[in-house]
Design an enzyme around this catalytic site. Structure first.
Site, PDB file in Angstrom:
ATOM      1  N   SER A 147       0.895  -1.322   0.040  1.00 27.06           N
ATOM      2  CA  SER A 147      -0.170   0.351  -0.354  1.00 27.06           C
ATOM      3  C   SER A 147       1.052   1.597  -0.030  1.00 27.06           C
ATOM      4  O   SER A 147       1.615   1.467  -1.209  1.00 27.06           O
ATOM      5  CB  SER A 147      -1.183   0.310   1.318  1.00 27.06           C
ATOM      6  OG  SER A 147      -1.462   0.814   1.062  1.00 27.06           O
ATOM      7  N   ASP A 223     -10.884  -5.404  -2.820  1.00 28.29           N
ATOM      8  CA  ASP A 223      -9.346  -4.308  -2.174  1.00 28.29           C
ATOM      9  C   ASP A 223     -10.610  -2.893  -2.238  1.00 28.29           C
ATOM     10  O   ASP A 223     -10.807  -2.522  -3.407  1.00 28.29           O
ATOM     11  CB  ASP A 223      -8.257  -3.494  -3.232  1.00 28.29           C
ATOM     12  CG  ASP A 223      -7.201  -2.943  -2.091  1.00 28.29           C
ATOM     13  OD1 ASP A 223      -8.235  -2.331  -1.324  1.00 28.29           O
ATOM     14  OD2 ASP A 223      -6.457  -3.628  -2.220  1.00 28.29           O
ATOM     15  N   HIS A 256      -7.016  -5.960   1.037  1.00 26.43           N
ATOM     16  CA  HIS A 256      -6.610  -4.772   1.245  1.00 26.43           C
ATOM     17  C   HIS A 256      -5.156  -5.283   2.794  1.00 26.43           C
ATOM     18  O   HIS A 256      -4.473  -4.746   2.936  1.00 26.43           O
ATOM     19  CB  HIS A 256      -6.690  -3.493   1.175  1.00 26.43           C
ATOM     20  CG  HIS A 256      -5.355  -2.445   1.132  1.00 26.43           C
ATOM     21  ND1 HIS A 256      -4.896  -1.995   0.063  1.00 26.43           N
ATOM     22  CD2 HIS A 256      -4.803  -1.422   1.826  1.00 26.43           C
ATOM     23  CE1 HIS A 256      -3.805  -1.345   0.030  1.00 26.43           C
ATOM     24  NE2 HIS A 256      -4.455  -0.907   1.600  1.00 26.43           N
TER      25      HIS A 256
END
Length: 279
Positions: A147, A223, A256
């Site tokens: 991320s 996600d 995620h």
């Protein structure tokens, strides 16, 4: 370096250290896993950069990297994601800025410029420290992250050719200069002149001529940040235009979380090891 903790795992050592950082002007913690091969001699280094709201602890507890690191004979270093502590400016109510959200950049704006110098910390200070103190082969370094950390890994690799032999990412923020959850942070850290933001945007760095030999990215299709924050298609377009070999795999049904990251962690470590360890 002050040793905070040490525990044996997969024949190696999982450690946490604390030290006083000149780059961030505060104490900093980091985790390091030394594989059993480090008892014989220096081993290659993989830097893992974590995402928003994380510390060094998240990957250490949830990343499930130790078995693969031991099998491939590579060390894994997990730095913190931001400066912390008394006197460090912060916005505790804002998870996208301040503590846990350093974005791996060097801030230029008051009051953040004194402490939020994560690029210098990751690129210069921490490598120099561990090179003196630990059995690491600093001529063989790779970098990856998740991320915000994926963003940091790619931008650091692009801007430091020859430093990292390999770079990969899990669900990276590919164009933070235009993503809603990163634009406000960039303005606070770097000021309103968006030209200064290009140095921390992977797609714009590639457009400006920066290159890596190749790039591995995994992204979950479930996600929740995929369409507005991550947008891997922008990185794919930039790499295609620039001729950078990109392996982008869309993982069906994955979100995620570290459930996603840990699932593909061993594959990423093996991919890095192929580039860090001569056959």
């Amino acid at each position: 370096m002050e040793l905070v903790s040490s525990s044996k795992a997969f024949g190696g050592q999982q450690r946490v250290y604390r030290h006083d950082s000149s780059a961030c002007a505060c104490p900093m913690n980091f985790a390091v896993f030394l594989p059993p091969q480090a008892e014989v001699g220096p081993v290659p280094v993989l830097w893992y950069l974590s995402g928003l709201t994380c510390t060094h602890q998240n990957a250490m507890d949830k990343g499930e990297y130790r078995a693969a690191a031991a099998a491939n004979g590579v060390a894994i270093i997990c730095p913190d994601t931001s400066p912390r502590g008394e006197g460090v400016p912060d916005e505790p109510e804002n998870w996208q800025f301040g503590s846990g959200a350093g974005f791996y950049l060097d801030a230029t704006q008051a009051p953040y410029a004194t402490n939020y110098r994560m690029e210098s910390y990751i690129r210069d200070e921490l490598p120099a420290l561990v090179a003196r103190e630990l059995p690491l082969d600093m001529s063989r370094q790779g970098i990856f992250g998740h991320s915000m950390g994926g963003h940091g890994a790619i931008t650091l690799a692009l801007k430091n050719p020859g430093r990292y032999a390999s770079v990969s990412a899990f669900a990276p923020i590919t164009q933070p200069s235009t993503a809603g959850w990163s634009r406000p942070a960039f303005e606070k850290y770097l000021g309103p002149d968006e030209a200064a933001w290009r140095a921390y945007d992977a797609t714009l760095l590639i457009a400006d001529g920066h290159r890596v030999p190749d790039l591995l990215v995994d992204q979950g299709t479930a996600d929740g940040f995929l369409q507005e924050g991550l947008r891997p298609q922008l990185l794919e377009l930039a790499c295609t235009t620039a001729g950078i070999p990109l392996t982008l795999t869309m993982r069906e049904g994955y979100d995620h979380s570290y459930n996603f990251v840990s699932t593909f962690m061993a594959q990423h470590i093996a991919w890095h090891a192929e580039r860090l360890i001569p056959a």
